[in-house]
Design a protein around this motif. Structure first.
Motif, PDB file in Angstrom:
ATOM      1  N   ARG A  27       0.830  -1.200   0.000  1.00 38.34           N
ATOM      2  CA  ARG A  27       0.000   0.000   0.000  1.00 38.34           C
ATOM      3  C   ARG A  27       0.878   1.269   0.000  1.00 38.34           C
ATOM      4  NH1 ARG A  27      -3.178  -0.831   4.772  1.00 38.34           N
ATOM      5  NH2 ARG A  27      -3.714  -2.889   3.982  1.00 38.34           N
ATOM      6  N   LEU A  28       2.057   1.175   0.614  1.00 36.53           N
ATOM      7  CA  LEU A  28       2.941   2.345   0.684  1.00 36.53           C
ATOM      8  C   LEU A  28       3.912   2.414  -0.497  1.00 36.53           C
ATOM      9  CD1 LEU A  28       3.619   2.107   4.493  1.00 36.53           C
ATOM     10  CD2 LEU A  28       2.351   3.921   3.351  1.00 36.53           C
ATOM     11  N   GLY A  29       3.721   1.517  -1.440  1.00 44.45           N
ATOM     12  CA  GLY A  29       4.517   1.577  -2.661  1.00 44.45           C
ATOM     13  C   GLY A  29       5.915   0.983  -2.547  1.00 44.45           C
ATOM     14  N   VAL A  30       6.137   0.151  -1.543  1.00 45.40           N
ATOM     15  CA  VAL A  30       7.459  -0.472  -1.389  1.00 45.40           C
ATOM     16  C   VAL A  30       7.507  -1.777  -2.188  1.00 45.40           C
ATOM     17  CG1 VAL A  30       9.061  -1.511   0.276  1.00 45.40           C
ATOM     18  CG2 VAL A  30       7.770   0.539   0.901  1.00 45.40           C
ATOM     19  N   HIS A  31       8.555  -1.937  -2.961  1.00 44.09           N
ATOM     20  CA  HIS A  31       8.706  -3.186  -3.718  1.00 44.09           C
ATOM     21  C   HIS A  31       8.943  -4.348  -2.746  1.00 44.09           C
ATOM     22  CE1 HIS A  31      10.912  -6.320  -5.964  1.00 44.09           C
ATOM     23  NE2 HIS A  31      10.087  -5.963  -6.951  1.00 44.09           N
ATOM     24  N   THR A  32       8.363  -5.514  -3.058  1.00 40.44           N
ATOM     25  CA  THR A  32       8.476  -6.654  -2.133  1.00 40.44           C
ATOM     26  C   THR A  32       9.042  -7.882  -2.828  1.00 40.44           C
ATOM     27  OG1 THR A  32       6.243  -7.367  -2.670  1.00 40.44           O
ATOM     28  CG2 THR A  32       6.478  -5.893  -0.783  1.00 40.44           C
ATOM     29  N   ALA A  33       9.778  -8.668  -2.090  1.00 39.13           N
ATOM     30  CA  ALA A  33      10.302  -9.931  -2.613  1.00 39.13           C
ATOM     31  C   ALA A  33      10.253 -10.976  -1.505  1.00 39.13           C
ATOM     32  CB  ALA A  33      11.738  -9.747  -3.100  1.00 39.13           C
ATOM     33  N   ILE A  34      10.102 -12.215  -1.942  1.00 39.96           N
ATOM     34  CA  ILE A  34      10.156 -13.317  -0.975  1.00 39.96           C
ATOM     35  C   ILE A  34      11.158 -14.339  -1.459  1.00 39.96           C
ATOM     36  CG2 ILE A  34       8.875 -15.374  -0.248  1.00 39.96           C
ATOM     37  CD1 ILE A  34       6.630 -13.674   0.554  1.00 39.96           C
ATOM     38  N   GLU A  35      12.038 -14.707  -0.575  1.00 43.49           N
ATOM     39  CA  GLU A  35      12.968 -15.788  -0.897  1.00 43.49           C
ATOM     40  C   GLU A  35      12.458 -17.041  -0.194  1.00 43.49           C
ATOM     41  OE1 GLU A  35      17.026 -15.478   0.441  1.00 43.49           O
ATOM     42  OE2 GLU A  35      17.650 -16.792  -1.208  1.00 43.49           O
ATOM     43  N   THR A  36      12.109 -18.039  -0.991  1.00 46.50           N
ATOM     44  CA  THR A  36      11.515 -19.246  -0.407  1.00 46.50           C
ATOM     45  C   THR A  36      12.192 -20.493  -0.955  1.00 46.50           C
ATOM     46  OG1 THR A  36       9.474 -20.552  -0.244  1.00 46.50           O
ATOM     47  CG2 THR A  36       9.728 -19.195  -2.217  1.00 46.50           C
ATOM     48  N   ALA A  37      12.137 -21.559  -0.158  1.00 46.03           N
ATOM     49  CA  ALA A  37      12.612 -22.845  -0.663  1.00 46.03           C
ATOM     50  C   ALA A  37      11.426 -23.698  -1.077  1.00 46.03           C
ATOM     51  CB  ALA A  37      13.451 -23.549   0.396  1.00 46.03           C
ATOM     52  N   GLY A  38      10.246 -23.168  -0.912  1.00 46.43           N
ATOM     53  CA  GLY A  38       9.047 -23.815  -1.454  1.00 46.43           C
ATOM     54  C   GLY A  38       8.517 -25.017  -0.684  1.00 46.43           C
ATOM     55  N   ALA A  39       9.145 -25.378   0.433  1.00 48.93           N
ATOM     56  CA  ALA A  39       8.726 -26.600   1.138  1.00 48.93           C
ATOM     57  C   ALA A  39       7.622 -26.299   2.163  1.00 48.93           C
ATOM     58  CB  ALA A  39       9.950 -27.236   1.808  1.00 48.93           C
ATOM     59  N   VAL A  40       6.580 -25.662   1.690  1.00 52.51           N
ATOM     60  CA  VAL A  40       5.419 -25.394   2.550  1.00 52.51           C
ATOM     61  C   VAL A  40       4.151 -25.690   1.757  1.00 52.51           C
ATOM     62  CG1 VAL A  40       6.496 -23.585   3.976  1.00 52.51           C
ATOM     63  CG2 VAL A  40       5.421 -22.963   1.806  1.00 52.51           C
ATOM     64  N   ALA A  41       3.039 -25.834   2.451  1.00 53.37           N
ATOM     65  CA  ALA A  41       1.776 -26.126   1.760  1.00 53.37           C
ATOM     66  C   ALA A  41       1.414 -24.965   0.825  1.00 53.37           C
ATOM     67  CB  ALA A  41       0.668 -26.325   2.788  1.00 53.37           C
ATOM     68  N   TRP A  42       0.774 -25.322  -0.307  1.00 50.36           N
ATOM     69  CA  TRP A  42       0.478 -24.339  -1.348  1.00 50.36           C
ATOM     70  C   TRP A  42      -0.333 -23.142  -0.821  1.00 50.36           C
ATOM     71  CZ3 TRP A  42       1.748 -22.014  -5.506  1.00 50.36           C
ATOM     72  CH2 TRP A  42       0.826 -21.241  -6.220  1.00 50.36           C
ATOM     73  N   GLU A  43      -1.203 -23.400   0.144  1.00 48.42           N
ATOM     74  CA  GLU A  43      -2.075 -22.311   0.620  1.00 48.42           C
ATOM     75  C   GLU A  43      -1.274 -21.106   1.107  1.00 48.42           C
ATOM     76  OE1 GLU A  43      -3.480 -25.185   3.350  1.00 48.42           O
ATOM     77  OE2 GLU A  43      -3.117 -23.868   5.068  1.00 48.42           O
ATOM     78  N   HIS A  44      -0.070 -21.358   1.594  1.00 47.09           N
ATOM     79  CA  HIS A  44       0.746 -20.237   2.064  1.00 47.09           C
ATOM     80  C   HIS A  44       1.181 -19.343   0.898  1.00 47.09           C
ATOM     81  CE1 HIS A  44       0.871 -21.806   6.093  1.00 47.09           C
ATOM     82  NE2 HIS A  44       1.265 -22.988   5.620  1.00 47.09           N
ATOM     83  N   PHE A  45       1.456 -19.951  -0.232  1.00 46.94           N
ATOM     84  CA  PHE A  45       1.772 -19.175  -1.439  1.00 46.94           C
ATOM     85  C   PHE A  45       0.552 -18.393  -1.879  1.00 46.94           C
ATOM     86  CE2 PHE A  45       5.333 -22.106  -1.901  1.00 46.94           C
ATOM     87  CZ  PHE A  45       6.325 -21.288  -2.423  1.00 46.94           C
ATOM     88  N   GLU A  46      -0.528 -19.146  -2.011  1.00 45.16           N
ATOM     89  CA  GLU A  46      -1.792 -18.637  -2.527  1.00 45.16           C
ATOM     90  C   GLU A  46      -2.131 -17.256  -1.943  1.00 45.16           C
ATOM     91  OE1 GLU A  46      -4.213 -20.868  -4.445  1.00 45.16           O
ATOM     92  OE2 GLU A  46      -4.791 -18.799  -4.910  1.00 45.16           O
ATOM     93  N   ARG A  47      -2.005 -17.134  -0.630  1.00 44.70           N
ATOM     94  CA  ARG A  47      -2.473 -15.900   0.007  1.00 44.70           C
ATOM     95  C   ARG A  47      -1.524 -14.709  -0.202  1.00 44.70           C
ATOM     96  NH1 ARG A  47      -1.747 -17.691   6.248  1.00 44.70           N
ATOM     97  NH2 ARG A  47      -3.264 -16.020   6.502  1.00 44.70           N
ATOM     98  N   VAL A  48      -0.210 -14.984  -0.392  1.00 41.55           N
ATOM     99  CA  VAL A  48       0.705 -13.837  -0.514  1.00 41.55           C
ATOM    100  C   VAL A  48       0.907 -13.376  -1.958  1.00 41.55           C
ATOM    101  CG1 VAL A  48       1.954 -14.390   1.609  1.00 41.55           C
ATOM    102  CG2 VAL A  48       2.834 -15.220  -0.592  1.00 41.55           C
ATOM    103  N   ILE A  49       0.589 -14.230  -2.922  1.00 43.57           N
ATOM    104  CA  ILE A  49       0.882 -13.943  -4.338  1.00 43.57           C
ATOM    105  C   ILE A  49       0.538 -12.506  -4.767  1.00 43.57           C
ATOM    106  CG2 ILE A  49       0.136 -14.486  -6.729  1.00 43.57           C
ATOM    107  CD1 ILE A  49       0.338 -17.435  -5.977  1.00 43.57           C
ATOM    108  N   PRO A  50      -0.659 -11.993  -4.455  1.00 39.24           N
ATOM    109  CA  PRO A  50      -0.998 -10.651  -4.962  1.00 39.24           C
ATOM    110  C   PRO A  50      -0.089  -9.534  -4.442  1.00 39.24           C
ATOM    111  CG  PRO A  50      -2.916 -11.727  -3.978  1.00 39.24           C
ATOM    112  CD  PRO A  50      -1.739 -12.576  -3.654  1.00 39.24           C
ATOM    113  N   PHE A  51       0.655  -9.814  -3.388  1.00 36.62           N
ATOM    114  CA  PHE A  51       1.434  -8.744  -2.756  1.00 36.62           C
ATOM    115  C   PHE A  51       2.939  -8.897  -2.932  1.00 36.62           C
ATOM    116  CE2 PHE A  51      -2.518  -9.410  -0.425  1.00 36.62           C
ATOM    117  CZ  PHE A  51      -3.106  -8.157  -0.590  1.00 36.62           C
ATOM    118  N   VAL A  52       3.332  -9.831  -3.784  1.00 44.34           N
ATOM    119  CA  VAL A  52       4.766 -10.085  -3.932  1.00 44.34           C
ATOM    120  C   VAL A  52       5.249  -9.602  -5.302  1.00 44.34           C
ATOM    121  CG1 VAL A  52       6.558 -11.866  -4.018  1.00 44.34           C
ATOM    122  CG2 VAL A  52       4.696 -12.042  -2.362  1.00 44.34           C
ATOM    123  N   GLY A  53       6.279  -8.735  -5.282  1.00 39.69           N
ATOM    124  CA  GLY A  53       6.839  -8.230  -6.533  1.00 39.69           C
ATOM    125  C   GLY A  53       7.632  -9.293  -7.246  1.00 39.69           C
ATOM    126  N   VAL A  54       8.493  -9.975  -6.512  1.00 41.38           N
ATOM    127  CA  VAL A  54       9.297 -11.024  -7.143  1.00 41.38           C
ATOM    128  C   VAL A  54       9.524 -12.165  -6.146  1.00 41.38           C
ATOM    129  CG1 VAL A  54      11.471  -9.794  -6.619  1.00 41.38           C
ATOM    130  CG2 VAL A  54      11.472 -11.546  -8.367  1.00 41.38           C
TER     131      VAL A  54
END
Lengths: 798, 301
Positions: free
Chosen positions: B152-179
């Protein structure tokens, strides 16, 4: 893709320039005697003359008789001393140190000078006659005793006691465009129009006669080079060089007497004027200022004509850049530590805005950047101005040049410096035309006598004097001024007030000395040639050192703000808030330099907030120190009718002053240096990265320190190894400037290379590093200063 | 307001996304990679770390330990990690910063205000915040709340993940992740299990799904000697990346800078003998991925 190294860039200059550069850096500076002999003779001949004319005749004698040379391959000619990189002697300022150090100049670890036995003999003969008749002697007679004591004990440092004032940016354009003959005509008209009823008729007329003498002598000086070039041409066999020498002869006949017409003539005219300023006085920081603005008109036309030899223009600039490094100065031992590395601070600034507020960047701005990159020597001190409208390509080119590690260009922020100039009383047009003198001191060229070498005050020493109630335990000496037993100061506010009282007291002493020096320089060593190019001097009929300039200031500097803020924060936290350390405990530890108190030292060092980490607790204290200092200094005026201002920068005084201050409450031991720069944090204490450090520094009200706010930042070369690093580099500068920083400069060197250079200096003859507001050859500075540069936090890529 | 456990907030990062960044390191990871350079990120609980280089051996910590877990031996301070309850009192008394509690709970507002300290630098460099770990998506509710506020404040966002979590955790953050910076270590399940103590079914599946939903994904491959640096392993990773329609790979050569932290935490570093790959080896791999698979490769990213 790997970017080229600075060494590869330096290969790009021409064979001629490489040769000139090689000769220069392989010459050990020597003390030369021509000037001392000539001025001594002249002073004897003019005993009965008014002082102002004695000065004129002295400079005339020097210019007409000193040894001159033209080195093989030189395109821009004119030398300061009879030897390359030689330093003339200026006996009118002081002779004590020259005589005392004659046998040790060549033994110095840094800033070493050789001197022949013959020259020693000459100096031993002529210098004693000056004793009692120098600036230093005159000032010493006048200093109040306590003020003198403070300066002798280095609580404050006076920088113009044994040297000229310097620190000027004259109106070069006026000289180059009009020529000295035109200027002489103007002076004659002023003289003719003098009102016989004017009470200062006599002094004004003497002044006009004097400046006419020096202007004519300057022309004659140039003509001597014309004759020399002609005779060299006569015996030259190489037709190319012969042609060059003939042009040099023609140039020196023409400029600076007449208006310059070609680019080459403009550079030659610039150089003669710039050189004579430094023959007149040995005050350093004679700064070219906005070179890319006043020289550009001479280059614009030729650059548009494609048939002209563009490469030759570059070569001319390179030759001039090498020449800047020929200028040298011998300082006394103490000052050679405070000013380590033969620095001359000839600050040349590019970019920014024109007086009309338009973008000032032109082709010459870029050519200056490239010259610094190719030539790779410490002088001129290259600077760049930035404002919101600066082209991205310009900033990014500046970053690219700075990434090679010579510390140049340094960056200046129009968005704060122009308002500062306005607040100082300059007009909008003048304010937009500001440039930088010496290290980092902004002023308006051609209209100001800013007296920037207003000396240095050691902010941290006053912490010690407050804690020990005026007692200096390092020198075991009680000073007269006391602020009470520290145990009786019940709150931090009370302690702080006591500290500010100490500060005010020593500022008062310092101002007293500085004003005395100001008057003495004005009456004993007025700089006539300089005054021709500083506006209103001719109209007022007096030199800038006597108050002839349109604007007048005096600007002392505060050293080691960071150690002061860190010490105050530690005292506030441990003694007054947590009450976990007592004054008794702290005083014993400080007096014993933390021997047997390492645990206490570690607590002070690690558990109290440190300036440079974006921590409001200590940053607010630093800000308050600056504000109080600013308020205090505004009380004072100088003999030229101007106000005092102050700057935050230290040159290398933080090295000189370090062991004069015992252990401090910030956890610093006596043998450790004080913080470098002016607003930089203490070495290695910024633990949260560049951005946090910059936020701390920008939190200071930098409008208040109108004299300078110098920030040193060291970046690891790995940070700048690719395009992304370079672009992030530019954004660091922009962000700091948006946060209202005045100035920022970078050392991009890795500690490993510097360590290697310490061990194998011969491998790095051309290693240029940034010390403070100036760059030097790493091999030329002393060990302590080298260590300082290595110790400053190097920001790695994370 | 959500809270989460964070072990480091590092400003002025030149990597881990575009521009200058602040990286928020979250504690707790489902993987146990042998080469992990942040062993303090693995446990989701606070830990006591002791750095002997800074230690003065003053003994101040011993006297304040209610569990009697600390003793001074000839080799320095020794911690009985069986009895230590990580109360952290010793760390507050440590004058030289040798003892530290790693991992602290923060509210989302606290993190937001710390990240915003560098807003000017983000604006000028196109940078922003990166959530790293550990595995940040293990604390997805916490991360989500911060992401929403910062986006909302215009800050670029990134997540570094190893992907070993249930898909639902991805699902909810996707709209807010720049890369997304997506770590991929090995394509073979058994090898992956050997190196990380967990299979790779989840990471691979999640990456497939993510590639369909998010256009900005950079795959990051740690180059670990004797694990994934052979041609087959590398090409398999590259092929998988290409199959998902992704174009960029970052190569992160193994290093041993985290080695001391194992000792300081009372853990064992298994790869003590393993040397980092040579520049030449890294270049060969980089070239191979570029020429054979036409991928954009950046070393160190």
């Amino acid at each position: 893709m790997t970017r080229p190294t600075r060494w590869q860039k330096m290969e790009e200059t021409s064979g001629r320039v490489k040769k000139l550069r090689h000769e220069l850096i392989n010459t050990t500076p020597e003390i030369c005697t021509d000037r001392a002999i000539l001025i001594s003779k002249s002073y004897e001949e003019t005993l009965s003359q008014p002082y102002i004319l004695r000065r004129a005749y002295a400079l005339e004698k020097i210019l007409l008789n000193m040894g001159i040379y033209i080195h093989e391959g030189e395109l821009i000619v004119g030398n300061l001393a009879e030897k390359l990189r030689g330093a003339p002697v200026y006996p009118e300022y002081a002779v004590d140190f020259v005589l005392n150090e004659l046998d040790t100049f060549n033994l110095r670890e840094a800033d070493k000078f050789i001197i022949s036995e013959k020259n020693k003999e000459i100096l031993r003969q002529i210098l004693p006659k000056w004793q009692g008749n120098t600036v230093k002697d005159a000032a010493y007679q006048l200093f109040p005793s306590q003020a003198k004591e403070a300066s002798q004990d280095l609580i404050c440092i006076l920088t113009t006691l044994r040297s000229g004032v310097g620190h000027m940016i004259i109106d070069y354009k006026y000289g180059i465009d009009n020529g000295l003959l035109g200027i002489i005509k103007e002076i004659e008209t002023l003289m003719e129009n003098l009102d016989i009823q004017d009470p200062s008729y006599a002094t004004k007329k003497e002044y006009y006669l004097a400046v006419i003498i020096v202007c004519k002598a300057a022309i004659a000086f140039a003509n001597r080079f014309a004759d020399l070039a002609q005779s060299l041409a006569d015996s030259e066999e190489d037709p190319t060089r012969k042609k060059e020498l003939l042009t040099i002869a023609k140039n020196c006949q023409k400029v600076p007497a007449y208006p310059a017409e070609t680019f080459w003539e403009a550079l030659q005219s610039f150089w003669f004027i710039h050189l004579i300023l430094q023959l007149e006085s040995n005050g350093h920081s004679v700064s070219p200022g906005r070179f890319d603005q006043y020289i550009y008109p001479y280059l614009k036309g030729p650059l548009e004509k494609k048939d002209e030899d563009q490469e030759f223009f570059k070569e001319l600039i390179d030759c001039l850049w090498v020449k800047f490094n020929d200028i040298n100065k011998v300082r006394d031992k103490v000052n050679s530590i405070a000013f380590g590395g033969y620095p001359m601070f000839q600050n040349l600034i590019v970019g920014g805005q024109t007086a009309e507020g338009e973008c000032a960047v032109n082709e010459l701005s870029y050519m200056c950047l490239s010259a610094t990159e190719r030539v790779g020597l410490p002088q001129p001190s290259l600077s760049a101005r930035w404002y919101y409208g600066s082209p991205e390509t310009f900033l990014s080119r500046c970053c690219e040049v700075a990434s090679f590690g010579t510390g140049m260009p340094a960056f200046y922020n129009d968005e704060i410096l122009i308002p500062i100039m306005l607040q100082q009383g300059y007009t909008l047009q003048e304010a937009r035309d500001y440039a930088v003198v010496g290290c980092a001191e902004a002023t308006v060229p051609g209209v100001s006598e800013t007296w920037l070498p207003g000396g240095f005050l050691n902010l941290t020493k006053m912490i010690e004097l407050t804690i020990f109630n005026g007692h200096d335990h390092v020198m075991n000496k009680q000073y007269q001024f006391k602020t009470g037993e520290v145990e009786c100061l019940e709150t931090f506010e009370e302690f702080k007030e006591a500290y500010f009282e100490q500060l005010s007291y020593y500022l008062k002493q310092h101002v007293a000395c500085t004003n005395i020096l100001d008057s003495v320089h004005g009456s004993l060593v007025p700089t006539l040639f300089e005054s021709v190019f500083i506006h209103n001097c001719l109209e007022n009929g007096k030199t800038s050192l006597q108050g002839g300039a349109k604007y007048n200031f005096t600007s002392p500097n505060a050293v080691s703000l960071a150690n002061t803020a860190d010490s105050l924060a530690a005292i506030k936290k441990f003694i007054y808030e947590d009450k976990t350390i007592t004054w008794a405990e702290l005083k014993v530890a400080l007096m014993n330099n933390f021997n047997n108190a390492e645990q206490l030292r570690q607590r002070l060092l690690n558990l109290a907030p440190k300036y440079g980490n974006d921590d409001a607790y200590v940053d607010a204290i630093a800000r308050e120190v600056v504000e109080r200092f600013s308020k205090e200094i505004q009380k004072y005026s100088n003999p030229r009718g101007g106000k005092y201002q102050f700057g935050l920068y230290s040159i290398s005084c933080h090295v000189l002053l370090a062991d004069k201050v015992g252990a401090t409450p910030d956890g610093r031991k006596q043998e450790m240096l004080l913080a470098d720069g002016g607003v930089s944090c203490a070495q290695g204490r910024d633990k949260n990265g560049v951005t946090a450090m910059l936020k701390s520094v920008a939190n200071l009200d930098q409008f208040k320190s109108s004299g300078a706010a110098l920030l040193n930042v060291k970046l690891a070369p790995s940070f700048l190894k690719d395009e992304k690093g370079l672009s992030n580099f530019a954004s660091i500068i922009k962000s700091y400037f948006m946060l209202k920083g005045q100035h920022i400069q970078f050392n991009v060197v890795d500690a490993a290379m510097l360590r290697d250079a310490q061990k194998n200096p011969e491998k790095y003859p051309l290693l240029v590093v940034r010390v403070a507001g100036f760059s030097v050859l790493f091999n030329c500075i002393d060990r302590m200063l080298q260590e300082d540069i290595i110790m400053r936090t190097e920001y790695q890529t994370l | 307001m959500e809270t989460g456990i964070v072990y480091n907030i590092q400003r002025f990062c030149n990597h881990d996304g575009p521009g200058l960044r602040t990286v928020v390191f979250l504690k707790g990871c489902p993987l146990r990679c042998k080469w992990c350079c942040n062993p303090e990120s693995q446990s989701q609980y606070p830990e006591l770390m002791h750095n002997p280089i800074n230690c003065l051996k003053c003994g101040e910590c011993i006297s304040c330990c209610s569990q009697k877990s600390l003793t001074l031996t000839s080799t320095g301070l020794s911690i009985d990690r069986q009895t230590c309850n990580t109360c952290g009192i010793c760390a507050t008394q440590c004058c030289c910063g040798a003892l530290q509690i790693i991992g602290k709970n923060y509210t989302t507002d606290e993190i937001v205000s710390m990240v915003l300290k560098d807003q000017e630098f983000f604006t000028n460099s196109g940078g922003g915040v990166t959530f790293s770990g550990g595995e940040p998506l293990r604390q997805s509710s916490f991360v989500l709340e911060i992401l929403e506020k910062l986006t909302r404040l215009g800050v670029h966002t990134a997540i570094e993940t190893a992907g070993a979590v249930a898909w639902e955790h991805f699902e909810r953050v996707i709209p807010f992740v720049g890369v997304f910076l997506y770590d991929l270590k090995h394509i073979e399940d058994s090898a992956h299990r050997e190196g990380t103590k967990a299979g790779n079914k989840l990471p691979l599946e999640n990456l497939k799904k993510l590639a369909l939903r998010h256009k900005d994904i950079i795959v990051r491959v740690p180059l670990i000697p004797d694990f994934n640096m052979d041609e087959k392993s590398i090409l398999n990773i590259g092929l998988f990346v290409k199959e998902q329609g992704l174009k960029t790979i970052h190569l992160l050569p193994y290093h041993r800078l985290g080695q001391n932290k194992y000792k300081n935490l009372g853990k064992i570093f298994e790869l003590e003998e393993t040397l980092p790959p040579s520049q030449e080896q890294v270049d060969t791999i980089s070239k191979m991925l570029q020429t054979k698979l036409k991928l954009t490769v950046i070393v160190d990213g």
